[in-house]
Design an enzyme around this catalytic site. Structure first.
Site, short mmCIF file in Angstrom:
data_model
loop_
_atom_site.label_atom_id
_atom_site.label_comp_id
_atom_site.label_asym_id
_atom_site.label_seq_id
_atom_site.Cartn_x
_atom_site.Cartn_y
_atom_site.Cartn_z
CG ASP A 1 38.84 68.67 28.17
OD1 ASP A 1 38.45 68.48 27.00
OD2 ASP A 1 39.98 68.37 28.57
CD GLU A 2 35.89 74.36 32.90
OE1 GLU A 2 35.00 75.22 32.99
OE2 GLU A 2 36.88 74.31 33.64
#
Length: 284
Positions: free
Chosen positions: A228-229
Protein backbone atom coordinates in the site's frame (compact mmCIF):
# COMPACT_ATOMS: atom_id res chain seq x y z
CA UNK A 1 -5.10 9.14 -53.54
CA UNK A 2 -5.36 10.40 -49.97
CA UNK A 3 -3.23 8.91 -47.24
CA UNK A 4 -5.01 8.00 -44.03
CA UNK A 5 -3.40 9.26 -40.85
CA UNK A 6 -3.41 7.49 -37.50
CA UNK A 7 -3.41 8.95 -34.01
CA UNK A 8 -0.57 8.34 -31.54
CA UNK A 9 0.35 9.30 -28.00
CA UNK A 10 3.98 10.04 -27.14
CA UNK A 11 4.94 10.22 -23.45
CA UNK A 12 8.40 11.11 -22.24
CA UNK A 13 10.49 12.18 -19.29
CA UNK A 14 14.06 13.42 -19.23
CA UNK A 15 16.42 15.82 -17.46
CA UNK A 16 15.01 19.31 -17.82
CA UNK A 17 16.70 21.77 -20.18
CA UNK A 18 15.68 24.54 -22.51
CA UNK A 19 14.26 23.73 -25.92
CA UNK A 20 12.64 20.33 -25.29
CA UNK A 21 9.12 21.41 -26.31
CA UNK A 22 10.55 23.13 -29.39
CA UNK A 23 12.56 20.03 -30.31
CA UNK A 24 9.63 17.63 -29.90
CA UNK A 25 7.21 19.82 -31.85
CA UNK A 26 9.86 20.37 -34.51
CA UNK A 27 10.47 16.63 -34.80
CA UNK A 28 6.77 16.06 -35.40
CA UNK A 29 6.44 19.03 -37.78
CA UNK A 30 9.32 17.80 -39.95
CA UNK A 31 7.45 14.52 -40.43
CA UNK A 32 4.16 16.16 -41.32
CA UNK A 33 2.48 15.21 -38.04
CA UNK A 34 -0.33 17.31 -36.59
CA UNK A 35 -0.30 17.89 -32.82
CA UNK A 36 -3.82 17.44 -31.39
CA UNK A 37 -3.09 17.70 -27.67
CA UNK A 38 0.01 18.53 -25.64
CA UNK A 39 0.91 19.00 -21.98
CA UNK A 40 4.18 19.30 -20.10
CA UNK A 41 5.46 19.66 -16.55
CA UNK A 42 8.79 20.73 -15.08
CA UNK A 43 9.55 19.23 -11.64
CA UNK A 44 11.96 21.74 -10.13
CA UNK A 45 12.55 19.49 -7.11
CA UNK A 46 13.99 16.66 -9.20
CA UNK A 47 15.09 18.56 -12.32
CA UNK A 48 12.96 16.33 -14.53
CA UNK A 49 10.73 17.26 -17.46
CA UNK A 50 7.57 15.35 -18.40
CA UNK A 51 5.49 15.58 -21.57
CA UNK A 52 2.50 13.95 -23.24
CA UNK A 53 1.68 14.64 -26.88
CA UNK A 54 -1.18 13.28 -28.94
CA UNK A 55 -0.66 13.69 -32.68
CA UNK A 56 -1.84 12.43 -36.06
CA UNK A 57 0.65 11.05 -38.56
CA UNK A 58 0.66 9.20 -41.87
CA UNK A 59 3.72 7.20 -40.74
CA UNK A 60 3.17 3.80 -39.19
CA UNK A 61 4.12 2.87 -35.64
CA UNK A 62 7.33 1.06 -36.56
CA UNK A 63 8.60 3.97 -38.64
CA UNK A 64 7.96 6.46 -35.88
CA UNK A 65 9.59 4.19 -33.30
CA UNK A 66 12.72 3.92 -35.42
CA UNK A 67 12.90 7.68 -35.94
CA UNK A 68 12.23 8.53 -32.30
CA UNK A 69 15.00 6.31 -30.93
CA UNK A 70 18.01 8.41 -31.97
CA UNK A 71 16.10 11.64 -31.31
CA UNK A 72 15.29 10.59 -27.74
CA UNK A 73 18.85 9.50 -27.01
CA UNK A 74 20.04 13.08 -27.45
CA UNK A 75 17.84 14.16 -24.55
CA UNK A 76 18.29 11.04 -22.37
CA UNK A 77 14.56 10.44 -22.66
CA UNK A 78 12.52 7.62 -21.23
CA UNK A 79 9.68 7.46 -23.69
CA UNK A 80 6.88 5.36 -25.13
CA UNK A 81 4.70 5.59 -28.22
CA UNK A 82 1.17 4.19 -28.42
CA UNK A 83 -1.42 4.02 -31.18
CA UNK A 84 -4.72 5.34 -29.82
CA UNK A 85 -6.72 2.93 -31.97
CA UNK A 86 -5.40 0.00 -29.90
CA UNK A 87 -7.22 -0.39 -26.55
CA UNK A 88 -5.02 -1.47 -23.66
CA UNK A 89 -5.03 -5.22 -23.11
CA UNK A 90 -6.11 -5.73 -19.50
CA UNK A 91 -6.43 -8.54 -16.96
CA UNK A 92 -8.52 -8.01 -13.82
CA UNK A 93 -7.85 -9.83 -10.55
CA UNK A 94 -10.60 -10.06 -7.91
CA UNK A 95 -11.56 -11.99 -4.77
CA UNK A 96 -15.02 -11.97 -3.15
CA UNK A 97 -15.93 -8.25 -3.37
CA UNK A 98 -17.25 -7.61 -6.88
CA UNK A 99 -18.34 -3.98 -6.99
CA UNK A 100 -15.18 -2.68 -8.66
CA UNK A 101 -15.11 -5.58 -11.12
CA UNK A 102 -18.75 -5.06 -12.06
CA UNK A 103 -18.19 -1.32 -12.52
CA UNK A 104 -15.15 -1.79 -14.75
CA UNK A 105 -16.88 -4.37 -16.92
CA UNK A 106 -19.89 -2.10 -17.40
CA UNK A 107 -17.76 0.94 -18.25
CA UNK A 108 -15.70 -1.14 -20.70
CA UNK A 109 -18.73 -2.50 -22.55
CA UNK A 110 -20.29 0.97 -22.54
CA UNK A 111 -17.26 2.36 -24.36
CA UNK A 112 -16.19 4.51 -21.42
CA UNK A 113 -12.77 2.88 -20.92
CA UNK A 114 -10.19 2.41 -23.71
CA UNK A 115 -9.27 -1.07 -22.52
CA UNK A 116 -9.69 -4.60 -23.82
CA UNK A 117 -10.47 -6.85 -20.86
CA UNK A 118 -8.95 -10.16 -21.85
CA UNK A 119 -9.37 -12.23 -18.68
CA UNK A 120 -10.48 -12.27 -15.06
CA UNK A 121 -8.38 -14.07 -12.44
CA UNK A 122 -9.86 -14.91 -9.06
CA UNK A 123 -9.05 -16.99 -6.03
CA UNK A 124 -12.80 -17.63 -5.63
CA UNK A 125 -15.54 -18.80 -8.01
CA UNK A 126 -18.06 -16.12 -7.09
CA UNK A 127 -17.91 -14.12 -10.32
CA UNK A 128 -17.59 -16.74 -13.03
CA UNK A 129 -21.19 -16.09 -14.13
CA UNK A 130 -20.58 -12.33 -14.25
CA UNK A 131 -17.50 -12.93 -16.40
CA UNK A 132 -19.49 -15.23 -18.70
CA UNK A 133 -22.19 -12.58 -19.15
CA UNK A 134 -19.51 -10.31 -20.61
CA UNK A 135 -17.90 -13.17 -22.53
CA UNK A 136 -14.62 -12.77 -20.65
CA UNK A 137 -12.53 -15.87 -19.79
CA UNK A 138 -12.59 -16.60 -16.05
CA UNK A 139 -9.60 -18.28 -14.38
CA UNK A 140 -10.21 -19.70 -10.92
CA UNK A 141 -6.82 -19.95 -9.21
CA UNK A 142 -7.18 -20.83 -5.50
CA UNK A 143 -4.52 -19.46 -3.16
CA UNK A 144 -3.34 -20.96 0.12
CA UNK A 145 -0.16 -20.46 2.09
CA UNK A 146 1.18 -23.69 0.68
CA UNK A 147 0.23 -22.98 -2.95
CA UNK A 148 0.86 -19.23 -3.16
CA UNK A 149 3.97 -19.52 -5.36
CA UNK A 150 2.28 -21.91 -7.80
CA UNK A 151 -0.87 -19.76 -7.87
CA UNK A 152 1.11 -16.63 -8.70
CA UNK A 153 2.99 -18.49 -11.40
CA UNK A 154 -0.30 -19.56 -12.95
CA UNK A 155 -1.73 -16.05 -12.74
CA UNK A 156 1.40 -14.66 -14.39
CA UNK A 157 1.00 -17.21 -17.17
CA UNK A 158 -2.49 -15.87 -17.83
CA UNK A 159 -1.20 -12.29 -17.84
CA UNK A 160 1.62 -13.16 -20.23
CA UNK A 161 -0.64 -15.32 -22.39
CA UNK A 162 -2.98 -12.37 -22.90
CA UNK A 163 -0.03 -10.04 -23.51
CA UNK A 164 -1.61 -7.76 -20.90
CA UNK A 165 -0.34 -4.20 -20.66
CA UNK A 166 -2.37 -3.54 -17.52
CA UNK A 167 -3.32 -5.65 -14.50
CA UNK A 168 -6.06 -4.29 -12.23
CA UNK A 169 -6.37 -5.56 -8.67
CA UNK A 170 -10.09 -4.86 -8.23
CA UNK A 171 -10.27 -5.83 -4.55
CA UNK A 172 -7.96 -8.82 -5.02
CA UNK A 173 -7.35 -9.54 -1.36
CA UNK A 174 -4.01 -11.27 -1.66
CA UNK A 175 -0.59 -9.74 -1.05
CA UNK A 176 1.54 -10.22 -4.15
CA UNK A 177 5.07 -11.51 -3.73
CA UNK A 178 8.03 -9.22 -4.30
CA UNK A 179 8.85 -11.21 -7.43
CA UNK A 180 5.42 -10.73 -9.02
CA UNK A 181 5.41 -7.04 -8.02
CA UNK A 182 8.68 -6.59 -9.89
CA UNK A 183 7.33 -8.39 -12.96
CA UNK A 184 4.27 -6.13 -13.01
CA UNK A 185 6.10 -2.91 -12.13
CA UNK A 186 4.41 0.17 -13.57
CA UNK A 187 1.50 -1.76 -15.06
CA UNK A 188 -0.47 -3.05 -12.07
CA UNK A 189 -3.05 -0.85 -10.32
CA UNK A 190 -4.54 -1.65 -6.92
CA UNK A 191 -7.57 -0.10 -5.22
CA UNK A 192 -7.16 0.29 -1.46
CA UNK A 193 -10.23 1.08 0.60
CA UNK A 194 -8.77 3.93 2.62
CA UNK A 195 -7.27 7.37 2.05
CA UNK A 196 -3.61 6.37 2.08
CA UNK A 197 -1.28 6.72 3.89
CA UNK A 198 -3.91 6.24 6.61
CA UNK A 199 -5.12 2.74 7.51
CA UNK A 200 -2.86 0.51 5.46
CA UNK A 201 -3.24 -3.25 5.35
CA UNK A 202 -6.28 -5.32 6.24
CA UNK A 203 -9.72 -4.10 7.34
CA UNK A 204 -9.19 -0.33 6.94
CA UNK A 205 -12.91 0.39 7.50
CA UNK A 206 -12.66 -1.24 10.90
CA UNK A 207 -9.61 0.89 11.67
CA UNK A 208 -11.42 4.01 10.46
CA UNK A 209 -14.48 3.24 12.58
CA UNK A 210 -12.33 2.60 15.62
CA UNK A 211 -10.71 6.03 15.18
CA UNK A 212 -14.05 7.77 14.60
CA UNK A 213 -12.97 9.39 11.34
CA UNK A 214 -15.18 11.98 9.65
CA UNK A 215 -13.93 11.14 6.18
CA UNK A 216 -13.44 7.72 4.60
CA UNK A 217 -11.60 7.34 1.35
CA UNK A 218 -10.22 5.16 -1.40
CA UNK A 219 -6.83 5.19 -3.12
CA UNK A 220 -5.79 3.80 -6.48
CA UNK A 221 -2.05 3.25 -6.69
CA UNK A 222 0.57 1.30 -8.56
CA UNK A 223 1.54 -2.01 -7.00
CA UNK A 224 4.97 -2.25 -5.42
CA UNK A 225 6.65 -4.67 -3.04
CA UNK A 226 5.97 -2.20 -0.20
CA UNK A 227 2.37 -2.89 0.83
CA UNK A 228 0.00 0.00 0.00
CA UNK A 229 2.90 2.38 -0.63
CA UNK A 230 3.05 2.46 -4.44
CA UNK A 231 2.80 5.74 -6.39
CA UNK A 232 -0.70 7.18 -5.96
CA UNK A 233 -2.81 7.78 -9.08
CA UNK A 234 -6.16 8.91 -7.68
CA UNK A 235 -8.00 9.39 -4.37
CA UNK A 236 -11.43 10.50 -3.18
CA UNK A 237 -13.40 10.70 0.06
CA UNK A 238 -16.92 10.45 1.47
CA UNK A 239 -18.13 12.09 4.67
CA UNK A 240 -18.95 10.01 7.75
CA UNK A 241 -20.19 10.73 11.27
CA UNK A 242 -20.51 9.10 14.68
CA UNK A 243 -23.69 7.24 13.74
CA UNK A 244 -22.08 5.15 11.02
CA UNK A 245 -21.36 1.51 11.73
CA UNK A 246 -18.54 -0.46 10.11
CA UNK A 247 -21.14 -1.89 7.75
CA UNK A 248 -22.30 1.63 6.84
CA UNK A 249 -18.75 2.75 6.10
CA UNK A 250 -18.14 -0.35 4.00
CA UNK A 251 -21.29 0.24 1.95
CA UNK A 252 -20.51 3.93 1.48
CA UNK A 253 -16.96 3.13 0.51
CA UNK A 254 -17.90 0.80 -2.34
CA UNK A 255 -19.07 3.66 -4.55
CA UNK A 256 -15.94 5.69 -3.82
CA UNK A 257 -13.69 2.72 -4.53
CA UNK A 258 -15.38 2.02 -7.87
CA UNK A 259 -15.15 5.63 -9.04
CA UNK A 260 -11.55 6.09 -7.95
CA UNK A 261 -10.41 2.86 -9.60
CA UNK A 262 -12.28 3.65 -12.83
CA UNK A 263 -10.62 7.06 -13.09
CA UNK A 264 -7.18 5.57 -12.46
CA UNK A 265 -7.70 2.87 -15.10
CA UNK A 266 -8.97 5.45 -17.60
CA UNK A 267 -6.03 7.79 -17.09
CA UNK A 268 -3.51 4.95 -17.24
CA UNK A 269 -5.05 3.45 -20.38
CA UNK A 270 -5.01 6.89 -22.01
CA UNK A 271 -1.31 7.16 -21.15
CA UNK A 272 -1.89 10.19 -18.94
CA UNK A 273 0.07 8.88 -15.94
CA UNK A 274 3.86 9.19 -15.82
CA UNK A 275 5.93 7.86 -12.95
CA UNK A 276 8.04 10.39 -11.08
CA UNK A 277 9.95 8.37 -8.51
CA UNK A 278 7.47 7.39 -5.77
CA UNK A 279 4.96 9.93 -7.13
CA UNK A 280 3.03 10.39 -10.38
CA UNK A 281 2.53 13.15 -12.93
CA UNK A 282 -0.98 13.04 -14.39
CA UNK A 283 -1.95 14.98 -17.49
CA UNK A 284 -5.76 15.07 -17.21
Amino acid sequence: MTTTSASYILTLSCPDRTGIVHAVSGFLFERGANIEEAAQYNDHATGLFFMRVRFASVDDHATLQAQLTPFAEGFQMRWSLHATAEPMRTVIMVSKEGHCLNDLLFRWKSGLLPVDIRAIVSNHRDFYQLAASYNVPFHHIPVTGATKAQAEARAHEVIQGENAELVVLARYMQILSDDLCRKLSGRAINIHHSFLPSFKGAKPYYQAHDRGVKLIGATAHYVTADLDEGPIIEQDVARADHSKTVEDLTAMGRDTESQVLARAVKWHSEHRVLLNGHKTVIFK
